[in-house]
Design a protein around this motif. Structure first.
Motif, PDB file in Angstrom:
ATOM      1  N   LEU A  36       5.026   1.949  10.048  1.00  0.00           N
ATOM      2  CA  LEU A  36       5.130   1.851   8.315  1.00  0.00           C
ATOM      3  C   LEU A  36       5.845   0.542   8.342  1.00  0.00           C
ATOM      4  O   LEU A  36       6.894  -0.037   8.755  1.00  0.00           O
ATOM      5  N   ALA A  37       5.211  -0.970   8.024  1.00  0.00           N
ATOM      6  CA  ALA A  37       6.345  -2.150   7.772  1.00  0.00           C
ATOM      7  C   ALA A  37       6.401  -2.760   6.895  1.00  0.00           C
ATOM      8  O   ALA A  37       7.404  -3.536   5.983  1.00  0.00           O
ATOM      9  N   GLN A  38       5.529  -2.763   5.208  1.00  0.00           N
ATOM     10  CA  GLN A  38       5.638  -3.214   4.658  1.00  0.00           C
ATOM     11  C   GLN A  38       5.226  -1.833   3.168  1.00  0.00           C
ATOM     12  O   GLN A  38       4.098  -1.909   3.868  1.00  0.00           O
ATOM     13  N   PRO A  43       9.572  -4.906   2.760  1.00  0.00           N
ATOM     14  CA  PRO A  43       9.534  -4.515   3.442  1.00  0.00           C
ATOM     15  C   PRO A  43      10.401  -3.067   3.642  1.00  0.00           C
ATOM     16  O   PRO A  43      10.389  -2.698   2.289  1.00  0.00           O
ATOM     17  N   VAL A  44      10.199  -2.175   4.731  1.00  0.00           N
ATOM     18  CA  VAL A  44       9.966  -0.474   4.805  1.00  0.00           C
ATOM     19  C   VAL A  44      11.654  -0.555   4.444  1.00  0.00           C
ATOM     20  O   VAL A  44      12.551  -1.381   4.954  1.00  0.00           O
ATOM     21  N   ASP A  45      12.800   0.107   4.074  1.00  0.00           N
ATOM     22  CA  ASP A  45      14.202   0.848   4.083  1.00  0.00           C
ATOM     23  C   ASP A  45      14.120   1.270   5.140  1.00  0.00           C
ATOM     24  O   ASP A  45      14.102   2.671   5.226  1.00  0.00           O
ATOM     25  N   ARG A  46      14.368   1.389   6.425  1.00  0.00           N
ATOM     26  CA  ARG A  46      14.347   1.829   7.910  1.00  0.00           C
ATOM     27  C   ARG A  46      15.651   2.730   7.062  1.00  0.00           C
ATOM     28  O   ARG A  46      15.901   3.497   8.456  1.00  0.00           O
ATOM     29  N   GLU A  47      16.731   1.908   6.870  1.00  0.00           N
ATOM     30  CA  GLU A  47      18.431   2.740   6.643  1.00  0.00           C
ATOM     31  C   GLU A  47      18.113   3.954   6.168  1.00  0.00           C
ATOM     32  O   GLU A  47      18.928   5.049   6.623  1.00  0.00           O
ATOM     33  N   LEU A 133      -1.987  -1.785  -0.441  1.00  0.00           N
ATOM     34  CA  LEU A 133      -0.895  -1.200  -1.072  1.00  0.00           C
ATOM     35  C   LEU A 133       0.125  -0.471   1.006  1.00  0.00           C
ATOM     36  O   LEU A 133       1.085  -0.650  -0.058  1.00  0.00           O
ATOM     37  N   ALA A 134      -0.208  -0.205   1.995  1.00  0.00           N
ATOM     38  CA  ALA A 134       1.366  -0.690   2.477  1.00  0.00           C
ATOM     39  C   ALA A 134       0.072  -1.796   4.012  1.00  0.00           C
ATOM     40  O   ALA A 134      -0.764  -1.670   4.056  1.00  0.00           O
TER      41      ALA A 134
END
Length: 142
Positions: A36-38, A43-47, A133-134
């Protein structure tokens, strides 16, 4: 006359079966890990997640599995051409304070998916109105 009718019927049957078989875009979804990138054009919150959210669609069984940010998910997928639908989605029930909002949005996006497009190693999911959507990136095979 009978030979012409038989030939036309054979051609028509071949065209119908080819249209139902799914296009290379749909076939390319399978057996690739999609990270998943967006989500909702953000943007995806990887934290916030323990590891990166992803989907893996198995071509032989049309089952989907993945990680939504806190919990594992699984279900089935179906479609053909650009049509894509996720059904019978289930996930584990772990609570992760920082990841739950994004995870719920991810699961909701999968439930609303009606179309998909694969282009240059990117998978984009759309709802029935054509809204994005993603977006996912194809990961190299391990």
């Amino acid at each position: 006359m009978h030979a012409i009718r038989t030939f036309c019927l054979l051609v028509l049957t071949t065209l119908v079966l080819a249209a139902c078989a799914g296009t290379p875009d749909f076939i390319r979804l399978a057996d690739t890990e999609w990270q998943l990138a967006q989500l909702d054009n953000r943007p995806v919150d990887r934290e916030a997640t323990r590891r990166d959210p992803y989907l893996l669609m198995h071509g032989d069984s049309q089952r989907v599995e993945g990680f939504a940010g806190c919990n594992r998910l699984n279900g089935v997928y179906s479609g053909g051409g650009q049509s894509l639908r996720f059904d019978s989605l289930a996930s584990t029930r772990r609570y992760c304070a920082d990841a739950m909002e994004q995870e719920e949005a991810f699961m909701h996006a999968l439930e609303r998916t009606s179309e998909a497009q694969v282009d240059n190693g990117m998978l984009t999911l759309f709802d029935n109105r054509g809204r994005t959507l993603a977006r996912f990136e194809a990961l190299p095979t391990r």
